[in-house]
Design a protein around this motif. Sequence first.
Motif, PDB file in Angstrom:
ATOM      1  N   TYR A  23       0.836  -1.191   0.000  1.00 28.99           N
ATOM      2  CA  TYR A  23       0.000   0.000   0.000  1.00 28.99           C
ATOM      3  C   TYR A  23       0.873   1.245   0.000  1.00 28.99           C
ATOM      4  N   ALA A  81      -4.954  -0.956  -6.106  1.00 27.93           N
ATOM      5  CA  ALA A  81      -5.856  -1.247  -7.220  1.00 27.93           C
ATOM      6  C   ALA A  81      -7.065  -0.324  -7.212  1.00 27.93           C
ATOM      7  N   THR A  82      -7.752  -0.205  -6.078  1.00 24.49           N
ATOM      8  CA  THR A  82      -9.013   0.539  -6.054  1.00 24.49           C
ATOM      9  C   THR A  82      -8.856   1.995  -5.663  1.00 24.49           C
ATOM     10  N   ARG A  83      -7.698   2.366  -5.147  1.00 21.52           N
ATOM     11  CA  ARG A  83      -7.436   3.724  -4.657  1.00 21.52           C
ATOM     12  C   ARG A  83      -8.328   4.087  -3.462  1.00 21.52           C
ATOM     13  N   ALA A  84      -8.952   3.070  -2.873  1.00 22.21           N
ATOM     14  CA  ALA A  84      -9.750   3.324  -1.675  1.00 22.21           C
ATOM     15  C   ALA A  84      -8.814   3.558  -0.499  1.00 22.21           C
ATOM     16  N   SER A 123      -8.088   3.656   3.595  1.00 19.98           N
ATOM     17  CA  SER A 123      -8.553   3.168   4.897  1.00 19.98           C
ATOM     18  C   SER A 123      -7.671   3.759   5.983  1.00 19.98           C
ATOM     19  N   THR A 131      -3.566   3.497   1.087  1.00 23.66           N
ATOM     20  CA  THR A 131      -4.313   3.553  -0.163  1.00 23.66           C
ATOM     21  C   THR A 131      -4.135   2.235  -0.901  1.00 23.66           C
ATOM     22  N   ASP A 132      -5.263   1.609  -1.238  1.00 19.77           N
ATOM     23  CA  ASP A 132      -5.209   0.346  -1.960  1.00 19.77           C
ATOM     24  C   ASP A 132      -4.679   0.607  -3.362  1.00 19.77           C
ATOM     25  N   LYS A 145     -12.660   1.621   6.569  1.00 20.60           N
ATOM     26  CA  LYS A 145     -12.642   2.372   5.306  1.00 20.60           C
ATOM     27  C   LYS A 145     -13.039   3.825   5.552  1.00 20.60           C
ATOM     28  N   PRO A 203     -14.519   8.236   0.363  1.00 20.91           N
ATOM     29  CA  PRO A 203     -13.639   8.882  -0.629  1.00 20.91           C
ATOM     30  C   PRO A 203     -13.831  10.390  -0.709  1.00 20.91           C
TER      31      PRO A 203
END
Lengths: 281, 536
Positions: B142, B165-168, B170, B162-163, B179, B182
């Motif tokens: 991450y 792949a998903t840019r999510a 947490s 920040t993930d 989480k 956004p």
Amino acid sequence: MKWFKKVGWRHAVGVVAVVFSLGPILFVISAAVNPLGTLSSSQIVPSGISLDNFTKLLRDTDFGQWFLNSVIIAGTASAVAVFVSALAAYVFSRRRFRGRRTGLLSLLLIQMFPQFLAVVAIFLMFATITDYWPVIGFNTWWGLVLLYLGGALGVGTWLMKGFFDTVPRELDESATVDGAGHAQVFFRILLPLVAPVLAVTGLLAFISTINEFIFANIFLTDSSAKTLSVGLWGLVAAEQRNTNFGMFCAGTLLTAIPTVLVFQLLQRYIVEGLTSGAVKG
Amino acid sequence: MTTQLGGPATRALPAPEKKVAPEPRDRSLASQIIKITLLGLVVAIAIWASFPLIENKAWIGLALLAATTAALLYLYLTPRHIPAKYLAPGTLLLIVFQVFPVLYTASTAFTNYGDGHRGTKQEAVVAIQTASVTQVPGSIEYALSVATTGDPATGPLVFLITDPATRAVSAGDAGGLRKLDPADVTVTSAGKVTAADGYTVLTFGQASLRSKEITALAVPVDGGAIRSSGLSRAYEGKAGRVYDAGCDCVRDTTTGKTWTADGKVGAFVGEGGDRLAQGWKVSVGFSNFTRVVTDPDISGPFLRTLVWNFVFAIGSTGGTFVLGMLVAVSLHSKRVRGRNLYRVLLVLPYAMPAFAMLLVWRDMFNKDFGLINTFFGTDVDWLGQPATARIAVLLVQLWLGYPYMFLVTTGALQAIPAELSEASRIDGAGAWQSFRRIVLPLLMVALTPLLISSFAFNFNNFNAIYLTTEGGPFAPDNPANGATDLLITYTYRLAFGGSGAQYGYAAAISIFIFLIVGTISAIAFRRTRQQEEVYA
């Protein structure tokens, strides 16, 4: 031959003892003035005379600060300790109350427990204190003074009680008849009479506090907060042992000066006071 | 006129008494003021001390503080309990700074407190799991931003990750991961969080100041934890060892080996008897004490150390006493000129700082460039061999201690009336006989209490050993126990030495030391009292 049998052997013993006593001190002096300042080059007769070690000690280390710290910590701790034990000695000597014998005996017993093995508990305790009240925590004068005062009663209560016992009771009885309270008897009559023993106990406490190493080493980690014992020990720790030896000896001599002076000044009292029971600690 | 003058004149006699009489009241007024000031100071200190306690919600501490202050106020305002007034200051200091730590230490003697056994079982489980987290192939990486909910320098740390792949984004702390919306966060294209609602993102400088805490923080997730790797990257690692509440054991996920919790020893024990390093603190009863007797690895060195400890204490006390007395008796004669000079010179070692002189002696015994080898032309490794090292420390003790014995014996000799030995001489006793039969017994009466306290002091003379030999030399097969070790230096090494602290066991030995010294002193003091009755 007859002279030797009567007096000469006494001088012989005395001279041998003086040589034994002074040898190491001479070595310290000679190492302190040794211009090379290393252990390997130090001999009992100095190879030259220079004050380099002294100037280096005062310039490159916090020696002045250590000296001040030591004098203040040891001075405060021993002064308060003497006062506190004089208070206790007074009632132990003059009053009969429940728990008197128990109190005196427990004082003896508590001294027998090697206090510094409680060092973990004390460390944890003062870590909390440092969090709450930094003024009396690690690296402060007050923290160490308070810790030393934990043993204040042990310093001279027994010794002083013995001295109070030798002061005739009639003195305070007559003062009481004249209307003096217990505090007046203590402060105005007894304290002045036992002044010599106060001086001796104070000096002994001072010497043992200034020599104290274990707790000081744990408590004082900032160079500017160190006492002489911790600071000087650091000078000859590990690799610097050989190179700093001259500076270390210079520091030792400077440390000894005040003690030696007071010692010679109080010698008469000390012989008297020591005979009544006290150990250099 | 005369009568008028006479009036005061006749009263002139008691007048001085009247003058004396108000004085105590004057003084007592002054002393009242001092007393009130001091009590006010006590209250002020108590109030000052209470603020941090309130702030930290330390209610027990606050209650103790309030109770102590109230007790002190009562004690010094009531006219009763006079002895307590004088004993209170010293006793209070004694209890807080000496009795309490000593009791606390003594209570640890019944536990396995030490390295690996510090906290609770729960803490041990977390420590084991987190310590076993490793970055395995396929671990998710991450982008990491370090933030806090409080002050950048001291507030609790939060990882904003920040993930890839998903840019999510947490937020995670020691409690777990959750989480974030956004909409609340601003993320750069590299995945770095620059702002987040409710959090202060640390700058690189602020974060690097707290890098130790950041490295230590592990955010627990299923089967592992998220840890930082540097200040801007984090990875999700797998816990190699997992606690299973069903079998109350820890299981290694790769090998399948299990360690079952053993509440008696406070550790997870494997089938082969091996233990995990992380355990917890439990009460072990008297096993620390019995270990000294039953465990041959310990009882052997312990017994040897105990014997040497007695030799050292008796040798130091006896040696200094004999030498000090010899010199004192020799110089105790009016025919010896220059006695004062002798005395001044002989006392010098006593006035030198002992800690420094111990270090000087250590270096004088140095094999390669020490004074003793150079001076006598010898080549002895003084502190490197058991026998010479023991002789060396005893010699150092002799040098440090005999001036004191010389001083006290001189004092005691001066107190013995000269007529006594003169009378015995007239009765036909020789010099030796008169010393042996008259002077020595009287000296012993005066000096025995001193010798006892000197013995008790030397029995635990930590500095004498620690600053010279540090307990060495050590046998190659037993690095924990050296030839000159006293019980106290041995204990110190157990408690604080390099090979893992064993506070519980060290505390048990402290109690042994206490019992030994206490018993010997008690017996000796009792005997002195009988002796005094004989001679007094």
